[in-house]
Design a protein around this motif. Structure first.
Motif, mmCIF file in Angstrom:
data_model
loop_
_atom_site.group_PDB
_atom_site.id
_atom_site.type_symbol
_atom_site.label_atom_id
_atom_site.label_comp_id
_atom_site.label_asym_id
_atom_site.label_seq_id
_atom_site.Cartn_x
_atom_site.Cartn_y
_atom_site.Cartn_z
ATOM 1 N N LEU A 38 51.325 36.119 39.137
ATOM 2 C CA LEU A 38 50.761 35.653 37.873
ATOM 3 C C LEU A 38 49.783 36.678 37.303
ATOM 4 C CD1 LEU A 38 50.153 31.852 38.552
ATOM 5 C CD2 LEU A 38 51.578 32.828 36.733
ATOM 6 N N GLY A 39 48.971 37.283 38.183
ATOM 7 C CA GLY A 39 48.043 38.304 37.706
ATOM 8 C C GLY A 39 48.759 39.482 37.075
ATOM 9 N N ASP A 40 49.825 39.959 37.734
ATOM 10 C CA ASP A 40 50.615 41.065 37.175
ATOM 11 C C ASP A 40 51.258 40.664 35.855
ATOM 12 O OD1 ASP A 40 49.947 42.589 39.352
ATOM 13 O OD2 ASP A 40 51.838 42.239 40.424
ATOM 14 N N ALA A 41 51.748 39.422 35.788
ATOM 15 C CA ALA A 41 52.406 38.958 34.565
ATOM 16 C C ALA A 41 51.414 38.885 33.406
ATOM 17 C CB ALA A 41 53.045 37.588 34.806
ATOM 18 N N LEU A 42 50.175 38.463 33.679
ATOM 19 C CA LEU A 42 49.162 38.425 32.634
ATOM 20 C C LEU A 42 48.872 39.826 32.104
ATOM 21 C CD1 LEU A 42 46.690 35.809 34.173
ATOM 22 C CD2 LEU A 42 48.007 35.522 32.064
ATOM 23 N N LEU A 43 48.789 40.798 33.008
ATOM 24 C CA LEU A 43 48.557 42.180 32.573
ATOM 25 C C LEU A 43 49.710 42.687 31.712
ATOM 26 C CD1 LEU A 43 47.087 43.709 35.860
ATOM 27 C CD2 LEU A 43 45.855 43.335 33.709
ATOM 28 N N GLU A 44 50.933 42.349 32.093
ATOM 29 C CA GLU A 44 52.095 42.779 31.312
ATOM 30 C C GLU A 44 52.116 42.142 29.929
ATOM 31 O OE1 GLU A 44 55.486 41.873 33.676
ATOM 32 O OE2 GLU A 44 55.065 43.429 35.185
ATOM 33 N N GLN A 45 51.464 40.991 29.798
ATOM 34 C CA GLN A 45 51.393 40.312 28.500
ATOM 35 C C GLN A 45 50.177 40.744 27.682
ATOM 36 O OE1 GLN A 45 53.697 38.230 27.090
ATOM 37 N NE2 GLN A 45 54.973 38.849 28.845
ATOM 38 N N GLY A 46 49.461 41.764 28.173
ATOM 39 C CA GLY A 46 48.366 42.324 27.383
ATOM 40 C C GLY A 46 46.978 41.894 27.772
ATOM 41 N N ALA A 47 46.805 41.269 28.922
ATOM 42 C CA ALA A 47 45.464 40.877 29.357
ATOM 43 C C ALA A 47 44.576 42.107 29.510
ATOM 44 C CB ALA A 47 45.531 40.109 30.676
ATOM 45 N N LEU A 48 43.355 42.009 29.030
ATOM 46 C CA LEU A 48 42.403 43.116 29.138
ATOM 47 C C LEU A 48 41.848 43.228 30.554
ATOM 48 C CD1 LEU A 48 40.488 42.393 25.815
ATOM 49 C CD2 LEU A 48 42.308 44.066 26.186
ATOM 50 N N SER A 49 41.782 42.119 31.248
ATOM 51 C CA SER A 49 41.346 42.102 32.646
ATOM 52 C C SER A 49 41.899 40.853 33.309
ATOM 53 C CB SER A 49 39.813 42.117 32.757
ATOM 54 O OG SER A 49 39.260 40.936 32.219
ATOM 55 N N VAL A 50 42.068 40.928 34.628
ATOM 56 C CA VAL A 50 42.595 39.809 35.405
ATOM 57 C C VAL A 50 41.743 39.644 36.654
ATOM 58 C CG1 VAL A 50 44.533 39.036 36.844
ATOM 59 C CG2 VAL A 50 44.970 39.969 34.574
ATOM 60 N N ASP A 51 41.525 38.396 37.040
ATOM 61 C CA ASP A 51 40.743 38.113 38.238
ATOM 62 C C ASP A 51 41.428 37.002 39.029
ATOM 63 O OD1 ASP A 51 38.280 38.193 39.913
ATOM 64 O OD2 ASP A 51 38.052 36.148 39.180
ATOM 65 N N ILE A 52 41.450 37.150 40.356
ATOM 66 C CA ILE A 52 41.955 36.111 41.254
ATOM 67 C C ILE A 52 40.799 35.656 42.129
ATOM 68 C CG2 ILE A 52 43.609 35.538 43.070
ATOM 69 C CD1 ILE A 52 45.384 37.797 42.059
ATOM 70 N N HIS A 53 40.549 34.359 42.161
ATOM 71 C CA HIS A 53 39.434 33.846 42.936
ATOM 72 C C HIS A 53 39.802 32.509 43.559
ATOM 73 C CE1 HIS A 53 38.968 32.828 38.622
ATOM 74 N NE2 HIS A 53 38.704 31.621 39.077
ATOM 75 N N ASP A 54 38.941 32.048 44.449
ATOM 76 C CA ASP A 54 39.152 30.792 45.164
ATOM 77 C C ASP A 54 38.936 29.628 44.206
ATOM 78 O OD1 ASP A 54 39.337 28.729 46.960
ATOM 79 O OD2 ASP A 54 37.779 29.449 48.315
ATOM 80 N N ALA A 55 39.958 28.798 44.045
ATOM 81 C CA ALA A 55 39.831 27.636 43.163
ATOM 82 C C ALA A 55 38.813 26.635 43.704
ATOM 83 C CB ALA A 55 41.185 26.967 42.982
ATOM 84 N N ALA A 56 38.516 26.710 45.000
ATOM 85 C CA ALA A 56 37.558 25.794 45.623
ATOM 86 C C ALA A 56 36.194 26.442 45.832
ATOM 87 C CB ALA A 56 38.106 25.291 46.955
ATOM 88 N N ALA A 57 35.934 27.544 45.154
ATOM 89 C CA ALA A 57 34.651 28.245 45.317
ATOM 90 C C ALA A 57 33.488 27.307 45.048
ATOM 91 C CB ALA A 57 34.591 29.444 44.383
#
Length: 308
Positions: free
Chosen positions: A18-37
């Motif tokens: 999903l992160g790679d796909a967001l970048l391919e769609q023009g995302a300026l930045s992408v972050d992956i983090h713990d949903a339970a943080a």
């Protein structure tokens, strides 16, 4: 002006895609983090020692920042098609207001007094006490501004206990703050290790800012460091590691081997309820104790057995 940020909850198997796909769609930045943080279900940080290199959190959240005029629904439709997903993933959108992020970040860090003789001074400030030992610091992309209790506990220990001419290993050096402080406090030679190349780069830059002699400090991504002169058998007098409890436990054999017999170890990044577990991991090599505490964090220290 505000930016559009999209948040998608997913699992560990899909987060990177999903992160790679967001970048391919023009995302300026992408972050992956713990949903339970910040909950009691929070998992160990991605990339901790002992975890598979490709492991992320079981319940992850992926975010991507886009220009304000981006059609987010179209982006999500394209991602669903590109990844051959059966359904459109659930997502939410937040507006992030544009700010002067440099000024905002700098405003959060002021000079920090560790003791009457030791200050941590960000590069954008003048030293409050020019006669003190002033550690000039630009953290860049690395952890370690001197503001966190775990860092301050280590700095206070170095200020009170480091002996002139001792060799020191800073494992997980981040910005290099502890290694450089040790040099300025009289260490003979220091080595900083961090698995993040950005941290190694930041440490080098901060060493130059503080006029450290290149022959007195080495920063690298693994230990032992090839062609680096340490003391006998690649061991040092003092090992300091300001990381987190879980990786400290995993690293116990490595850090024990790096400490000479009779040498000292200083461990930070440990919450009070985690102290006994961390000390137990080192007890076969060291006489361990809780040395100090600040807020909910404790500093663990030990002396290595002479027969180890």
């Amino acid at each position: 002006m505000s930016w559009k940020t999209i948040f998608i909850k997913t699992d560990s198997a899909s987060a990177e895609l999903l992160g790679d796909a967001l970048l391919e769609q023009g995302a300026l930045s992408v972050d992956i983090h713990d949903a339970a943080a910040d909950t009691d279900q929070e998992q160990p940080i991605y990339g901790e020692p002992g975890l598979p290199a490709d492991e992320v959190w079981q319940k992850a959240e992926v975010s991507g920042m886009f220009d304000p005029d981006t059609d987010i629904n179209a982006v999500m439709q394209s991602i669903t098609k590109a990844l051959a997903l059966p359904d459109l993933p659930a997502f939410r959108i937040e507006a992030i207001e544009a700010q002067d992020w440099v000024r905002l970040t700098q405003s959060q860090f002021s000079p920090i007094c560790i003791s009457s003789r030791l200050w941590i001074v960000p590069t954008w400030h003048q030293p409050p006490d020019p006669s003190a030992i002033n550690l000039i610091l630009d953290p860049g992309l690395a952890f370690g501004t001197g503001s966190h209790p775990t860092t301050q506990l280590c700095l206070a220990w170095l200020d009170q206990n480091l002996k002139q001419g001792e060799t020191l290993l800073d494992y997980g050096c981040g910005s290099g703050v502890l290694a450089i402080a040790a040099l300025k406090l009289g260490a003979g030679r220091v080595i900083g290790i961090d698995i993040d190349p950005h941290a190694v780069k930041a440490s080098h830059a901060n060493a130059l800012l503080n006029a450290c002699e290149p022959t007195d400090c080495t920063f690298a991504t693994q230990y032992p460091v090839e062609n680096a002169e340490t003391c006998k058998a690649g061991q040092v007098d003092v090992v300091v590691a300001n990381i987190l409890s879980n990786p400290l436990i995993v690293l116990a054999p490595i850090l024990a081997r790096a400490t000479r017999p009779g040498g000292r170890i200083v461990l930070s990044g440990v919450l009070e309820p985690q102290a006994m577990g961390a000390m137990s991991a080192y007890s076969q090599w060291f006489e361990m104790q809780i040395n100090a505490a600040q807020e909910d964090w404790v500093l663990l220290t030990g002396v290595k057995n002479s027969d180890q």
